[in-house]
Write a protein that holds these residues in place. Structure first.
Motif, PDB file in Angstrom:
ATOM      1  N   LEU B 202       0.804  -1.234   0.000  1.00 59.65           N
ATOM      2  CA  LEU B 202       0.000   0.000   0.000  1.00 59.65           C
ATOM      3  C   LEU B 202       0.830   1.274   0.000  1.00 59.65           C
TER       4      LEU B 202
ATOM      5  N   THR C 102     -16.364  -7.400   0.617  1.00 63.12           N
ATOM      6  CA  THR C 102     -15.359  -6.514   0.035  1.00 63.12           C
ATOM      7  C   THR C 102     -15.806  -6.031  -1.342  1.00 63.12           C
ATOM      8  N   GLN C 105     -18.442  -3.490  -1.034  1.00 61.47           N
ATOM      9  CA  GLN C 105     -17.870  -2.213  -0.619  1.00 61.47           C
ATOM     10  C   GLN C 105     -17.011  -1.601  -1.730  1.00 61.47           C
ATOM     11  N   LEU C 106     -16.520  -2.436  -2.641  1.00 66.93           N
ATOM     12  CA  LEU C 106     -15.846  -1.907  -3.823  1.00 66.93           C
ATOM     13  C   LEU C 106     -16.875  -1.350  -4.806  1.00 66.93           C
ATOM     14  N   LYS C 107     -18.119  -1.765  -4.629  1.00 58.93           N
ATOM     15  CA  LYS C 107     -19.244  -1.317  -5.469  1.00 58.93           C
ATOM     16  C   LYS C 107     -19.037  -1.714  -6.925  1.00 58.93           C
ATOM     17  N   ARG C 108     -18.481  -2.918  -7.108  1.00 57.43           N
ATOM     18  CA  ARG C 108     -18.356  -3.408  -8.484  1.00 57.43           C
ATOM     19  C   ARG C 108     -18.762  -4.874  -8.563  1.00 57.43           C
ATOM     20  N   TYR C 197     -10.948 -11.028  -6.717  1.00 51.92           N
ATOM     21  CA  TYR C 197     -10.239  -9.910  -6.095  1.00 51.92           C
ATOM     22  C   TYR C 197      -8.749  -9.965  -6.422  1.00 51.92           C
ATOM     23  N   VAL C 201      -6.346  -7.291  -8.630  1.00 51.86           N
ATOM     24  CA  VAL C 201      -5.195  -6.564  -8.087  1.00 51.86           C
ATOM     25  C   VAL C 201      -4.036  -6.571  -9.091  1.00 51.86           C
TER      26      VAL C 201
ATOM     27  N   LEU D 113     -16.405   1.923   5.343  1.00 51.06           N
ATOM     28  CA  LEU D 113     -16.639   1.617   3.926  1.00 51.06           C
ATOM     29  C   LEU D 113     -17.920   0.842   3.680  1.00 51.06           C
ATOM     30  N   TYR D 197      -8.468  -2.863   4.294  1.00 53.57           N
ATOM     31  CA  TYR D 197      -7.155  -2.975   3.648  1.00 53.57           C
ATOM     32  C   TYR D 197      -7.305  -3.411   2.193  1.00 53.57           C
ATOM     33  N   HIS D 198      -8.089  -4.451   1.982  1.00 52.98           N
ATOM     34  CA  HIS D 198      -8.172  -5.003   0.627  1.00 52.98           C
ATOM     35  C   HIS D 198      -8.897  -4.066  -0.334  1.00 52.98           C
ATOM     36  N   ILE D 199      -9.796  -3.258   0.203  1.00 49.47           N
ATOM     37  CA  ILE D 199     -10.437  -2.251  -0.636  1.00 49.47           C
ATOM     38  C   ILE D 199      -9.429  -1.157  -0.985  1.00 49.47           C
ATOM     39  N   GLU D 200      -8.660  -0.733  -0.024  1.00 47.41           N
ATOM     40  CA  GLU D 200      -7.695   0.350  -0.281  1.00 47.41           C
ATOM     41  C   GLU D 200      -6.604  -0.072  -1.269  1.00 47.41           C
ATOM     42  N   VAL D 201      -6.324  -1.349  -1.357  1.00 44.41           N
ATOM     43  CA  VAL D 201      -5.350  -1.823  -2.351  1.00 44.41           C
ATOM     44  C   VAL D 201      -5.885  -1.604  -3.767  1.00 44.41           C
ATOM     45  N   LEU D 202      -7.177  -1.800  -3.935  1.00 44.92           N
ATOM     46  CA  LEU D 202      -7.746  -1.742  -5.289  1.00 44.92           C
ATOM     47  C   LEU D 202      -8.230  -0.364  -5.696  1.00 44.92           C
ATOM     48  N   GLN D 203      -8.724   0.407  -4.756  1.00 44.16           N
ATOM     49  CA  GLN D 203      -9.238   1.730  -5.143  1.00 44.16           C
ATOM     50  C   GLN D 203      -9.201   2.677  -3.955  1.00 44.16           C
ATOM     51  N   THR D 206     -13.741   5.373  -0.546  1.00 47.56           N
ATOM     52  CA  THR D 206     -14.838   6.350  -0.479  1.00 47.56           C
ATOM     53  C   THR D 206     -15.710   5.969   0.694  1.00 47.56           C
ATOM     54  N   PRO D 207     -15.858   6.876   1.671  1.00 49.47           N
ATOM     55  CA  PRO D 207     -16.657   6.501   2.837  1.00 49.47           C
ATOM     56  C   PRO D 207     -18.088   6.137   2.453  1.00 49.47           C
TER      57      PRO D 207
END
Lengths: 231, 231, 231, 231
Positions: B202, C102, C105-108, C197, C201, D113, D197-203, D206-207
């Motif tokens: 990260l 996840t 929460q990624l919204k995809r 996922y 990445v 998130l 963590y895994h969301i922040e790796v990909l994008q 956004t709260p």
């Protein structure tokens, strides 16, 4: 017939669960008899907890059921093709284990990045080409076997020096000189895929020094091996 | 001879499995006797479930088998070299544990990123230089030990203040002031590698504040330590 | 009433724990009776270890409690709406399982990247649109069901050909033609989300070849299926 | 004295192991008595498998040992400071759990998130400022507590609406309105950190929509809560 082989294949299928390579009825293991005429394989879609050794199905090298009341694994023809073309192998494993399947879906080989890889595989673990439309529509599972064999033949790879392959957009097949070792290699494959993935996330994969790879492969395999106990 | 040490080394090898650091016969633990003349080590390639305490092999500091009917671990000469050059250590562990091995294959040190690291290691965990071709071909395992020692000597690192190393493209060795603590440190190493990896994915690794590192290291080690119970 | 269904729903809730999809009291499973008048669902906020089959609550399709002394799951109205609008489904599962959540929460959507996906889902697993403020404030759980149904209706998706959905910023719902299969599909969903996922990445997701997807979906589903045993 | 609280604190420490939040002797749980005069806490550096309920140490709010023959956790003064400044909390947990510690070492808050976060925390989980050199050198553990309190006071955060914090370059503290709920919140914290963590790796994070966050937090907490059973 082949009661000991049925027992070995049954046990090897259970070992897939024990090693965390499969969930539900996913995955299948087979073994070939000493005469290389008969293949013993897991029945299709039977729960591991309900399965018994005598449920293992015996097929011939045309994929015809010789003994057993259940349908053999739908992947039987892939196994059979591997036994026909790779005369040194005696067990075959197919799983959708997470990391090896991830590499199949990444459509890239697993690069040799360290001595853990070199202890079992003397090169990158290859990914097959995609199947053509006609190969998918007719004799799909047999064609899956053929494209695996093609991968090894065109690159002149010894299947016991690289005892696994990634089928494009599908998942791994592994094999070995025994049913037990086929499962062992499937576990190692998963471990290697897991580590290689995490390395590729952080930096470009640089293959291991070739001399170090040779040293580790030959330390465990071939005439000068000195790992383990003398038999 | 050395029955208690054999028992400790045997138990420590089983602990590698319990802590998830090894699969199959991977990994090995050794211990040195009080006189620092004999090393007790796991036999090579024996399954953990079949292994007994009396199977542990006794070797001298030339790596010659003094007692035991099985071959010692193929990594024995690495262990022996560490005992010879690091007189403060009494146990050595080698594994291919996933995250530490990943760092070995990334060929970068594990940076000190937090107090968990500082509780055990007072600096980054170093990676060795690659072995030269000649070092791979002849006396490979001994040279592996030598390159570890070189890493600590040239950087003037106290091996008990940094009780592990990453061997380039290979995997980790860890050690401690007892066989039990060597395994403990191998477990901590794996935990630190796991966390450091995910931080490096990260963002760039910024080492922990040096005062905070010192505080945590000294809270558990050295003359003013106040963690734990008085013995 | 509906004692067998209560037993099935109870067991299915425990299976969520067994498969690692839930911690604490998170997650809930329901089933609908043969007449499609009554839904049996887990009570709200009861620990799995204290729960008994007779604690399952019976509600009607207006969400009114018909039998049971405990409050039904706070998500009951979402389940009810799915049963009303998707007449082919007989079991519904809601979890906050790690990887599927996840993706929520990624919204995809979870893209179809391999045959593991194609064995169960014949397309990407969709994510709902966000709820509007008014939909959150009033009848929140019912509106959650409505937005799921809208996702499938507007895209003309057969809910048994894609037996799961990701609720925007929330988590997954899965279903099936039985309570047992709803849980099965929730487990598969989690496995697919995990693999997808890790592929996303490393590289842009390229959907699986459509012919290969069709082959695998039809091998297990529909009139020409040949996976598993004849019933 | 306080035998029931000792039992609760002992059990809560074991629960840290059960939930996978700690290895070895890492981590500690405490509870405060009804009069808020005495804190019961785990002894320092004692193995979980050897620990008994009667080994729990009683200290007063100056951190002085009132009962018990073992040293209390070296983090005792942090716990004590939290009890003094947060009168609504009755249990405190400190771990080096992997994902929450990773966020501590990333030195960034865990963003809200999704609804899993909102079910327990009504905002981002904050990270403290770094300690100053003097705060590290003298009364380090007490200052750790003070910097946590400062984080909540300056941002006017209700500690029961955000029952955890990330200590800069160190690890998490969590708490609750009971010893049991403090552990519960530590488990939830770890789950949220893992997903975030895994969301922040990909994008970019956004709260979650603020209305959805409020809906989920209030569904479980406060006067209009309707999750769970009436007590």
């Amino acid at each position: 017939m082949l009661e000991q082989l049925k027992q070995d294949v049954y046990q090897a299928n259970l070992d897939l669960v024990k090693h965390g390579l499969v969930i539900f009825t996913w995955g299948n293991v087979s073994g070939i008899d000493e005469t290389r005429q008969y293949v013993v394989i897991k029945p299709s879609g039977v729960k591991y907890e309900d399965m018994k050794a005598e449920d293992m199905v015996v097929v011939d090298l045309a994929g015809q059921v010789i003994e057993g009341s259940l349908n053999p694994s739908s992947d039987t023809m892939t196994h059979v093709e591997l036994y026909k073309q790779f005369p040194s192998i005696k067990g075959v494993v197919h799983t959708h284990s997470k990391w090896a399947t991830t590499y199949s879906q990444l459509k890239r080989p697993i690069p040799p990045l360290g001595t853990t890889h070199a202890d079992y595989f003397n090169q990158a673990i290859p990914v097959t080409r995609p199947l053509e439309l006609q190969e998918i529509r007719t004799d799909y599972e047999w064609n899956t076997g053929k494209v695996i064999v093609e991968t090894f033949t065109t690159k002149n790879i010894n299947p016991l020096h690289c005892p696994a392959v990634l089928v494009h957009e599908h998942g791994p097949f592994a094999w070995g000189d025994s049913v037990h070792n086929a499962v062992h290699n499937a576990v190692v494959l998963e471990y290697l895929a897991d580590m290689a993935y995490h390395i590729e996330v952080l930096q470009d994969a640089t293959p291991i020094n070739q001399d170090l790879l040779n040293k580790h492969f030959n330390r465990k395999h071939g005439k000068d091996a000195y790992y383990g106990q003398k038999l």
